[in-house]
Enzyme design. Sequence first.
Site, PDB file in Angstrom:
ATOM      1  N   ASN A   1     -10.553  36.073   2.689  1.00  0.00           N
ATOM      2  CA  ASN A   1      -9.357  36.907   2.832  1.00  0.00           C
ATOM      3  C   ASN A   1      -9.745  38.344   2.485  1.00  0.00           C
ATOM      4  O   ASN A   1     -10.334  38.585   1.429  1.00  0.00           O
ATOM      5  CB  ASN A   1      -8.247  36.425   1.894  1.00  0.00           C
ATOM      6  CG  ASN A   1      -7.772  35.026   2.223  1.00  0.00           C
ATOM      7  OD1 ASN A   1      -7.662  34.664   3.383  1.00  0.00           O
ATOM      8  ND2 ASN A   1      -7.495  34.233   1.194  1.00  0.00           N
TER       9      ASN A   1
ATOM     10  N   HIS B   1     -15.283  37.164  -2.148  1.00  0.00           N
ATOM     11  CA  HIS B   1     -15.536  35.746  -2.394  1.00  0.00           C
ATOM     12  C   HIS B   1     -15.261  34.952  -1.138  1.00  0.00           C
ATOM     13  O   HIS B   1     -14.417  35.321  -0.328  1.00  0.00           O
ATOM     14  CB  HIS B   1     -14.670  35.206  -3.541  1.00  0.00           C
ATOM     15  CG  HIS B   1     -13.206  35.489  -3.383  1.00  0.00           C
ATOM     16  ND1 HIS B   1     -12.657  36.720  -3.661  1.00  0.00           N
ATOM     17  CD2 HIS B   1     -12.179  34.708  -2.959  1.00  0.00           C
ATOM     18  CE1 HIS B   1     -11.349  36.681  -3.436  1.00  0.00           C
ATOM     19  NE2 HIS B   1     -11.042  35.470  -2.992  1.00  0.00           N
TER      20      HIS B   1
ATOM     21  N   ASP C   1     -11.388  26.552  -7.572  1.00  0.00           N
ATOM     22  CA  ASP C   1     -10.203  27.398  -7.583  1.00  0.00           C
ATOM     23  C   ASP C   1      -9.173  26.813  -8.551  1.00  0.00           C
ATOM     24  O   ASP C   1      -8.954  25.608  -8.597  1.00  0.00           O
ATOM     25  CB  ASP C   1      -9.608  27.487  -6.170  1.00  0.00           C
ATOM     26  CG  ASP C   1      -8.653  28.648  -6.024  1.00  0.00           C
ATOM     27  OD1 ASP C   1      -8.978  29.604  -5.302  1.00  0.00           O
ATOM     28  OD2 ASP C   1      -7.548  28.607  -6.642  1.00  0.00           O
ATOM     29  N   ILE C   2      -8.532  27.682  -9.314  1.00  0.00           N
ATOM     30  CA  ILE C   2      -7.554  27.240 -10.318  1.00  0.00           C
ATOM     31  C   ILE C   2      -6.291  26.678  -9.666  1.00  0.00           C
ATOM     32  O   ILE C   2      -5.557  25.909 -10.297  1.00  0.00           O
ATOM     33  CB  ILE C   2      -7.226  28.420 -11.269  1.00  0.00           C
ATOM     34  CG1 ILE C   2      -6.735  27.913 -12.616  1.00  0.00           C
ATOM     35  CG2 ILE C   2      -6.249  29.395 -10.637  1.00  0.00           C
ATOM     36  CD1 ILE C   2      -6.668  28.997 -13.693  1.00  0.00           C
TER      37      ILE C   2
HETATM   38  P1  5GP Z   1      -7.819  35.445  -2.670  1.00  0.00           P
HETATM   39  O1  5GP Z   1      -6.316  35.272  -2.701  1.00  0.00           O
HETATM   40  O2  5GP Z   1      -8.203  36.787  -3.253  1.00  0.00           O
HETATM   41  O3  5GP Z   1      -8.453  35.193  -1.331  1.00  0.00           O
HETATM   42  O4  5GP Z   1      -8.417  34.318  -3.600  1.00  0.00           O
HETATM   43  C1  5GP Z   1      -8.364  34.370  -4.991  1.00  0.00           C
HETATM   44  C2  5GP Z   1      -8.365  32.949  -5.490  1.00  0.00           C
HETATM   45  O5  5GP Z   1      -8.651  32.980  -6.877  1.00  0.00           O
HETATM   46  C3  5GP Z   1      -7.028  32.240  -5.338  1.00  0.00           C
HETATM   47  O6  5GP Z   1      -7.188  31.106  -4.505  1.00  0.00           O
HETATM   48  C4  5GP Z   1      -6.633  31.875  -6.765  1.00  0.00           C
HETATM   49  O7  5GP Z   1      -6.041  30.600  -6.869  1.00  0.00           O
HETATM   50  C5  5GP Z   1      -7.960  31.934  -7.494  1.00  0.00           C
HETATM   51  N1  5GP Z   1      -7.836  32.273  -8.898  1.00  0.00           N
HETATM   52  C6  5GP Z   1      -7.024  33.234  -9.445  1.00  0.00           C
HETATM   53  N2  5GP Z   1      -7.206  33.286 -10.776  1.00  0.00           N
HETATM   54  C7  5GP Z   1      -8.161  32.368 -11.086  1.00  0.00           C
HETATM   55  C8  5GP Z   1      -8.777  31.968 -12.303  1.00  0.00           C
HETATM   56  O8  5GP Z   1      -8.501  32.477 -13.401  1.00  0.00           O
HETATM   57  N3  5GP Z   1      -9.695  30.983 -12.239  1.00  0.00           N
HETATM   58  C9  5GP Z   1     -10.045  30.385 -11.045  1.00  0.00           C
HETATM   59  N4  5GP Z   1     -10.951  29.416 -11.079  1.00  0.00           N
HETATM   60  N5  5GP Z   1      -9.485  30.741  -9.869  1.00  0.00           N
HETATM   61  C10 5GP Z   1      -8.559  31.731  -9.896  1.00  0.00           C
END
Ligand code: 5GP
Length: 119
Positions: A92, A105, A36-37
């Site tokens: 989520n 994911h 995760d970034i």
């Molecule tokens: P969500 O909030 O949808 O459950 O998780 C999305 C995740 O993707 C977040 O934890 C966010 O930090 C991660 N994320 C968003 N943009 C990028 C990216 O460009 N690269 C990576 N590796 N992770 C990302």
Amino acid sequence: MTDATTPHGCLFCKIVKREIPAQIVYEDSACIAFRDINPQAPVHVLVVPRKHFASPGEADESDEPLLGHLHRVAAQIAQQHHLTAGHRVVMNTGATAGQTVFHVHLHVLGGRSFTWPPG
Ligand code: 5GP
Ligand code: ZN
């Protein structure tokens, strides 16, 4: 040109297609896992199916093996990172649950203690 299986603009579809770089820790024919970034724990890896679904509610019966596979890969990632004391697997689903990328994911989080209930 739009493609129903890889919606235009989906960030994780772009990572799957290697159009955007990521720190990939595992991949196979069905999924890809990368760091995760914006990590929320010392280990924070995302397990992403190559097939696009906005949420598990879009999956049908034929997708059940794939959804199960994601969990097995999450367990393998926890093992590879020696998260023997525990880890958390999170999906989520929907904006109020914190979903920001609308491509299914699993988050694999570990390396620290977690509280319950989650925030
Ligand atoms: P969500 O909030 O949808 O459950 O998780 C999305 C995740 O993707 C977040 O934890 C966010 O930090 C991660 N994320 C968003 N943009 C990028 C990216 O460009 N690269 C990576 N590796 N992770 C990302
Ligand atoms: Zn996608």
